[in-house]
Design a protein around this motif. Structure first.
Motif, PDB file in Angstrom:
ATOM      1  N   PRO A 147      26.728 -47.481 100.301  1.00 43.15           N
ATOM      2  CA  PRO A 147      25.834 -46.418  99.817  1.00 43.15           C
ATOM      3  C   PRO A 147      24.776 -46.980  98.876  1.00 43.15           C
ATOM      4  O   PRO A 147      25.087 -47.835  98.035  1.00 43.15           O
ATOM      5  N   PRO A 148      23.539 -46.535  98.994  1.00 37.03           N
ATOM      6  CA  PRO A 148      22.504 -46.997  98.065  1.00 37.03           C
ATOM      7  C   PRO A 148      22.719 -46.382  96.690  1.00 37.03           C
ATOM      8  O   PRO A 148      23.369 -45.334  96.566  1.00 37.03           O
ATOM      9  N   PRO A 149      22.213 -47.016  95.638  1.00 38.83           N
ATOM     10  CA  PRO A 149      22.302 -46.408  94.306  1.00 38.83           C
ATOM     11  C   PRO A 149      21.581 -45.068  94.284  1.00 38.83           C
ATOM     12  O   PRO A 149      20.740 -44.787  95.146  1.00 38.83           O
ATOM     13  N   SER A 150      21.879 -44.244  93.316  1.00 37.72           N
ATOM     14  CA  SER A 150      21.208 -42.955  93.180  1.00 37.72           C
ATOM     15  C   SER A 150      19.712 -43.169  92.978  1.00 37.72           C
ATOM     16  O   SER A 150      19.267 -44.257  92.596  1.00 37.72           O
ATOM     17  N   ALA A 151      18.939 -42.118  93.238  1.00 40.34           N
ATOM     18  CA  ALA A 151      17.482 -42.214  93.096  1.00 40.34           C
ATOM     19  C   ALA A 151      17.106 -42.604  91.672  1.00 40.34           C
ATOM     20  O   ALA A 151      16.199 -43.425  91.453  1.00 40.34           O
ATOM     21  N   GLU A 152      17.793 -42.020  90.694  1.00 42.23           N
ATOM     22  CA  GLU A 152      17.502 -42.331  89.297  1.00 42.23           C
ATOM     23  C   GLU A 152      17.787 -43.798  88.991  1.00 42.23           C
ATOM     24  O   GLU A 152      16.999 -44.474  88.323  1.00 42.23           O
ATOM     25  N   LEU A 153      18.907 -44.301  89.515  1.00 42.98           N
ATOM     26  CA  LEU A 153      19.268 -45.683  89.266  1.00 42.98           C
ATOM     27  C   LEU A 153      18.340 -46.641  90.008  1.00 42.98           C
ATOM     28  O   LEU A 153      17.973 -47.700  89.490  1.00 42.98           O
TER      29      LEU A 153
END
Length: 235
Positions: free
Chosen positions: A215-221
């Motif tokens: 999974p990619p990191p969250s948008a904020e991260l």
């Protein structure tokens, strides 16, 4: 006899080298370097090469200057070898940071093998008898200092547990962005601050995203990581 570990995922050259000698039925081994990922394998190979006539294996740990949780696996391998081969095994002369880690893990710093249980895991400490109520200022001060020390120990335990995933994340950033180990560390710290996310959670997200179908990191991260990388490049 000499055995050495392979380079770490982070690209570092830190190794564990185990040298030693066999005198009649006793093997004296001297590990030097770090007890990190791969150290248990190095020890396993060294022990497997010992002559069948050996009945005692003594490790002088004075040359080990750093250890993380992999050091406990190192001890598990040594203890298990002693049980399976019916050999007496010891690991003594711990100093500096490795000695502190043994203290935090609740192990005997003279020879941690003395309080590993039959499964090779750290034995639980025997519950202490409840103390009498504190009736003096001195007792109250000691109780407060104990509480502060317990908090410090817990923080250090968490830091130790987080180190492997942080090292992996640094390696991934170094390979992805062509930066140094120190620069990768600063990127992780800055992304943690910018996204208000714990450092170990940032590292775990970076590591997970590098796996196949991870999974990619969250948008904020992701935004925080891009800003941290950009700032490192400008510097």
């Amino acid at each position: 006899m000499t055995s050495a570990a392979s380079p770490h995922l982070t690209g570092g050259l830190d190794t564990l080298v185990i040298s030693g000698r066999v005198d009649a039925d006793r093997a004296e081994l001297t590990p030097r370097g770090e007890l990190v990922h791969g150290c248990a394998d190095v020890l396993g190979r060294t022990l497997a090469d010992l002559p069948a006539t050996v009945t005692r294996v003594d490790l002088d740990m004075g040359g080990v200057h750093f250890m993380d949780t992999a050091g406990l696996q190192f001890l598990d391998v040594l203890a298990d070898h002693g049980r399976r081969r019916f050999r007496t095994v010891t690991a003594t002369n711990w100093n500096g940071q490795p000695r502190r880690i043994l203290e935090l893990a609740g192990l005997d710093t003279t020879d941690p093998l003395t309080n590993l249980d039959a499964a090779g895991a750290v034995s639980a400490a025997t519950p202490a008898t409840p103390a009498a109520p504190a009736t003096s200022a001195v007792a109250l001060e000691r109780a407060e200092r104990l509480h502060v020390l317990q908090e410090e120990v817990e923080q250090l335990r968490q830091a130790i547990a987080s180190r492997p995933v942080i090292d992996q994340a640094r390696g991934i950033l170094m390979a992805t962005h062509g930066c140094t180990s120190d620069e990768a560390w600063h990127i992780l710290r800055e992304a943690s601050q910018l996204s208000n996310t714990k450092l170990r959670d940032v590292a775990a997200a970076v590591t997970a995203s590098a796996e196949a179908d991870g999974p990619p990191p969250s948008a904020e991260l992701c935004t925080a990581l891009r800003r941290a990388v950009a700032r490192r490049r400008r510097d």
